[in-house]
Design a protein around this motif. Sequence first.
Motif, PDB file in Angstrom:
ATOM      1  N   VAL A 120     -23.956  15.839   9.449  1.00 55.96           N
ATOM      2  CA  VAL A 120     -24.412  14.454   9.470  1.00 55.96           C
ATOM      3  C   VAL A 120     -23.613  13.724  10.538  1.00 55.96           C
ATOM      4  O   VAL A 120     -22.417  13.979  10.719  1.00 55.96           O
ATOM      5  CB  VAL A 120     -24.241  13.775   8.092  1.00 55.96           C
ATOM      6  CG1 VAL A 120     -22.811  13.826   7.612  1.00 55.96           C
ATOM      7  CG2 VAL A 120     -24.739  12.332   8.133  1.00 55.96           C
ATOM      8  N   ILE A 121     -24.282  12.837  11.260  1.00 57.00           N
ATOM      9  CA  ILE A 121     -23.625  12.033  12.297  1.00 57.00           C
ATOM     10  C   ILE A 121     -23.767  10.571  11.929  1.00 57.00           C
ATOM     11  O   ILE A 121     -24.858  10.106  11.591  1.00 57.00           O
ATOM     12  CB  ILE A 121     -24.254  12.275  13.682  1.00 57.00           C
ATOM     13  CG1 ILE A 121     -24.154  13.752  14.068  1.00 57.00           C
ATOM     14  CG2 ILE A 121     -23.562  11.426  14.744  1.00 57.00           C
ATOM     15  CD1 ILE A 121     -24.862  14.078  15.371  1.00 57.00           C
ATOM     16  N   THR A 122     -22.669   9.833  11.985  1.00 56.30           N
ATOM     17  CA  THR A 122     -22.718   8.395  11.705  1.00 56.30           C
ATOM     18  C   THR A 122     -21.817   7.638  12.677  1.00 56.30           C
ATOM     19  O   THR A 122     -20.959   8.223  13.327  1.00 56.30           O
ATOM     20  CB  THR A 122     -22.233   8.065  10.275  1.00 56.30           C
ATOM     21  OG1 THR A 122     -20.809   8.230  10.206  1.00 56.30           O
ATOM     22  CG2 THR A 122     -22.899   8.937   9.235  1.00 56.30           C
ATOM     23  N   GLY A 123     -22.051   6.335  12.717  1.00 54.03           N
ATOM     24  CA  GLY A 123     -21.073   5.438  13.311  1.00 54.03           C
ATOM     25  C   GLY A 123     -20.116   5.009  12.223  1.00 54.03           C
ATOM     26  O   GLY A 123     -19.996   5.665  11.176  1.00 54.03           O
ATOM     27  N   CYS A 124     -19.418   3.901  12.426  1.00 56.01           N
ATOM     28  CA  CYS A 124     -18.522   3.378  11.396  1.00 56.01           C
ATOM     29  C   CYS A 124     -18.476   1.862  11.500  1.00 56.01           C
ATOM     30  O   CYS A 124     -18.978   1.277  12.466  1.00 56.01           O
ATOM     31  CB  CYS A 124     -17.123   3.979  11.506  1.00 56.01           C
ATOM     32  SG  CYS A 124     -16.064   3.229  12.763  1.00 56.01           S
ATOM     33  N   ALA A 125     -17.875   1.225  10.495  1.00 53.29           N
ATOM     34  CA  ALA A 125     -17.726  -0.232  10.512  1.00 53.29           C
ATOM     35  C   ALA A 125     -16.413  -0.639  11.159  1.00 53.29           C
ATOM     36  O   ALA A 125     -16.355  -1.570  11.961  1.00 53.29           O
ATOM     37  CB  ALA A 125     -17.806  -0.785   9.084  1.00 53.29           C
ATOM     38  N   VAL A 126     -15.325   0.058  10.795  1.00 48.83           N
ATOM     39  CA  VAL A 126     -14.007  -0.263  11.326  1.00 48.83           C
ATOM     40  C   VAL A 126     -13.081   0.898  10.997  1.00 48.83           C
ATOM     41  O   VAL A 126     -13.365   1.706  10.099  1.00 48.83           O
ATOM     42  CB  VAL A 126     -13.471  -1.583  10.694  1.00 48.83           C
ATOM     43  CG1 VAL A 126     -13.181  -1.405   9.212  1.00 48.83           C
ATOM     44  CG2 VAL A 126     -12.246  -2.108  11.432  1.00 48.83           C
ATOM     45  N   ALA A 127     -11.964   0.998  11.732  1.00 51.12           N
ATOM     46  CA  ALA A 127     -10.962   2.027  11.465  1.00 51.12           C
ATOM     47  C   ALA A 127      -9.586   1.384  11.487  1.00 51.12           C
ATOM     48  O   ALA A 127      -9.287   0.562  12.355  1.00 51.12           O
ATOM     49  CB  ALA A 127     -11.044   3.140  12.506  1.00 51.12           C
ATOM     50  N   ALA A 128      -8.729   1.758  10.513  1.00 57.06           N
ATOM     51  CA  ALA A 128      -7.370   1.213  10.404  1.00 57.06           C
ATOM     52  C   ALA A 128      -6.381   2.270  10.873  1.00 57.06           C
ATOM     53  O   ALA A 128      -6.285   3.354  10.279  1.00 57.06           O
ATOM     54  CB  ALA A 128      -7.071   0.805   8.967  1.00 57.06           C
ATOM     55  N   ALA A 129      -5.639   1.946  11.925  1.00 57.56           N
ATOM     56  CA  ALA A 129      -4.768   2.933  12.563  1.00 57.56           C
ATOM     57  C   ALA A 129      -3.585   3.334  11.690  1.00 57.56           C
ATOM     58  O   ALA A 129      -3.212   4.506  11.623  1.00 57.56           O
ATOM     59  CB  ALA A 129      -4.262   2.388  13.897  1.00 57.56           C
ATOM     60  N   GLU A 130      -2.952   2.369  11.007  1.00 57.30           N
ATOM     61  CA  GLU A 130      -1.727   2.662  10.269  1.00 57.30           C
ATOM     62  C   GLU A 130      -1.947   3.638   9.122  1.00 57.30           C
ATOM     63  O   GLU A 130      -1.021   4.346   8.728  1.00 57.30           O
ATOM     64  CB  GLU A 130      -1.112   1.366   9.735  1.00 57.30           C
ATOM     65  CG  GLU A 130      -0.550   0.475  10.817  1.00 57.30           C
ATOM     66  CD  GLU A 130       0.117  -0.780  10.274  1.00 57.30           C
ATOM     67  OE1 GLU A 130       0.714  -1.509  11.088  1.00 57.30           O
ATOM     68  OE2 GLU A 130       0.034  -1.028   9.051  1.00 57.30           O
ATOM     69  N   THR A 131      -3.145   3.680   8.586  1.00 53.28           N
ATOM     70  CA  THR A 131      -3.435   4.584   7.478  1.00 53.28           C
ATOM     71  C   THR A 131      -4.379   5.715   7.876  1.00 53.28           C
ATOM     72  O   THR A 131      -4.676   6.580   7.050  1.00 53.28           O
ATOM     73  CB  THR A 131      -4.065   3.815   6.297  1.00 53.28           C
ATOM     74  OG1 THR A 131      -5.250   3.148   6.757  1.00 53.28           O
ATOM     75  CG2 THR A 131      -3.093   2.783   5.749  1.00 53.28           C
ATOM     76  N   GLY A 132      -4.842   5.720   9.117  1.00 51.58           N
ATOM     77  CA  GLY A 132      -5.781   6.747   9.538  1.00 51.58           C
ATOM     78  C   GLY A 132      -7.069   6.715   8.742  1.00 51.58           C
ATOM     79  O   GLY A 132      -7.624   7.761   8.394  1.00 51.58           O
ATOM     80  N   THR A 133      -7.554   5.508   8.454  1.00 46.62           N
ATOM     81  CA  THR A 133      -8.699   5.334   7.560  1.00 46.62           C
ATOM     82  C   THR A 133      -9.912   4.817   8.329  1.00 46.62           C
ATOM     83  O   THR A 133      -9.801   3.862   9.101  1.00 46.62           O
ATOM     84  CB  THR A 133      -8.356   4.350   6.433  1.00 46.62           C
ATOM     85  OG1 THR A 133      -7.220   4.836   5.715  1.00 46.62           O
ATOM     86  CG2 THR A 133      -9.524   4.185   5.478  1.00 46.62           C
ATOM     87  N   ILE A 134     -11.049   5.436   8.066  1.00 47.83           N
ATOM     88  CA  ILE A 134     -12.319   4.985   8.629  1.00 47.83           C
ATOM     89  C   ILE A 134     -13.154   4.398   7.492  1.00 47.83           C
ATOM     90  O   ILE A 134     -13.200   4.962   6.395  1.00 47.83           O
ATOM     91  CB  ILE A 134     -13.075   6.147   9.289  1.00 47.83           C
ATOM     92  CG1 ILE A 134     -12.296   6.632  10.514  1.00 47.83           C
ATOM     93  CG2 ILE A 134     -14.488   5.739   9.684  1.00 47.83           C
ATOM     94  CD1 ILE A 134     -12.845   7.919  11.091  1.00 47.83           C
ATOM     95  N   VAL A 135     -13.807   3.272   7.735  1.00 48.83           N
ATOM     96  CA  VAL A 135     -14.606   2.619   6.705  1.00 48.83           C
ATOM     97  C   VAL A 135     -16.070   2.597   7.137  1.00 48.83           C
ATOM     98  O   VAL A 135     -16.397   2.182   8.255  1.00 48.83           O
ATOM     99  CB  VAL A 135     -14.125   1.179   6.436  1.00 48.83           C
ATOM    100  CG1 VAL A 135     -14.871   0.600   5.227  1.00 48.83           C
ATOM    101  CG2 VAL A 135     -12.618   1.140   6.201  1.00 48.83           C
ATOM    102  N   LEU A 136     -16.935   3.040   6.228  1.00 50.92           N
ATOM    103  CA  LEU A 136     -18.379   2.934   6.412  1.00 50.92           C
ATOM    104  C   LEU A 136     -18.897   1.849   5.470  1.00 50.92           C
ATOM    105  O   LEU A 136     -18.388   1.698   4.360  1.00 50.92           O
ATOM    106  CB  LEU A 136     -19.070   4.261   6.077  1.00 50.92           C
ATOM    107  CG  LEU A 136     -18.491   5.534   6.699  1.00 50.92           C
ATOM    108  CD1 LEU A 136     -19.325   6.736   6.277  1.00 50.92           C
ATOM    109  CD2 LEU A 136     -18.421   5.430   8.203  1.00 50.92           C
ATOM    110  N   ASP A 137     -19.901   1.096   5.915  1.00 48.09           N
ATOM    111  CA  ASP A 137     -20.415   0.009   5.067  1.00 48.09           C
ATOM    112  C   ASP A 137     -21.925   0.071   4.847  1.00 48.09           C
ATOM    113  O   ASP A 137     -22.532  -0.907   4.427  1.00 48.09           O
ATOM    114  CB  ASP A 137     -20.021  -1.351   5.636  1.00 48.09           C
ATOM    115  CG  ASP A 137     -20.699  -1.677   6.961  1.00 48.09           C
ATOM    116  OD1 ASP A 137     -21.454  -0.818   7.483  1.00 48.09           O
ATOM    117  OD2 ASP A 137     -20.485  -2.792   7.477  1.00 48.09           O
ATOM    118  N   GLY A 138     -22.518   1.230   5.116  1.00 47.88           N
ATOM    119  CA  GLY A 138     -23.947   1.368   4.869  1.00 47.88           C
ATOM    120  C   GLY A 138     -24.826   0.704   5.905  1.00 47.88           C
ATOM    121  O   GLY A 138     -26.027   0.520   5.657  1.00 47.88           O
ATOM    122  N   SER A 139     -24.282   0.341   7.058  1.00 50.07           N
ATOM    123  CA  SER A 139     -25.094  -0.246   8.128  1.00 50.07           C
ATOM    124  C   SER A 139     -26.086   0.789   8.649  1.00 50.07           C
ATOM    125  O   SER A 139     -25.941   1.990   8.384  1.00 50.07           O
ATOM    126  CB  SER A 139     -24.183  -0.737   9.259  1.00 50.07           C
ATOM    127  OG  SER A 139     -23.432  -1.851   8.837  1.00 50.07           O
TER     128      SER A 139
END
Length: 222
Positions: A120-139
């Motif tokens: 599966v290929i997606t984009g993302c909503a935002v990524a937080a560098a300090e925690t290495g976290t990517i957030v998806l928001d269903g866009s």
Amino acid sequence: MSSRERILGRVRRALSDVRQDDTPYEQAVSRGYLREHGERSAEQTVDLLAENLADYRAVVHRCTAAELASVIGRLLAERGSKTVLVPPGLDEGWLDGTDVERVADRAESTPHELDRVDSVITGCAVAAAETGTIVLDGSPDQGRRRVTLVPDHHICVVRVPDQVVSSVPQALERLDPARPLTWISGPSATSDIELDRVEGVHGPRTLEVVLVSVPHPPPGPR
């Protein structure tokens, strides 16, 4: 009387002698914590994101916007993927030159059908560098939450530096809490009491993150 009414009645009686607190919510809790740890340039923030993603065993790739389609095509070929799930709002140009069968993100798809999809290929909503976290928001470029939880291989494209922030508090400011948020820090993994790590329990076994540099247009004439 139902169990719900009985429980709520006990709660009301327990709170009957508690004074009403009129302090506004935003003032009730001190929020003087650091919003980020140290000062970084945009480039350093992206480097930190890449470092922490790799620490969580995500596979990180970097490329320019012009190279993105060829990088995605190479990743699918190396994986041996014959089918790829594509959210409805994904940029079609990301898949230029790939001959992998494209699977639509459909509401009626069953978990068994999604499990048969190779990637599966997606984009993302935002990524937080300090925690290495990517957030998806269903866009539209990310699709339904389950399309990134069932297939075993997830390629996530992060536009840098625009979609990268230093910290979780900064990421929260960009997110709509009413949307279905999925927070991803590396491939799905868990461990038992002996700390034996098992990947792919609640999501993809392999997470590949493509950090694509998107140049800003030159400023227009004043």
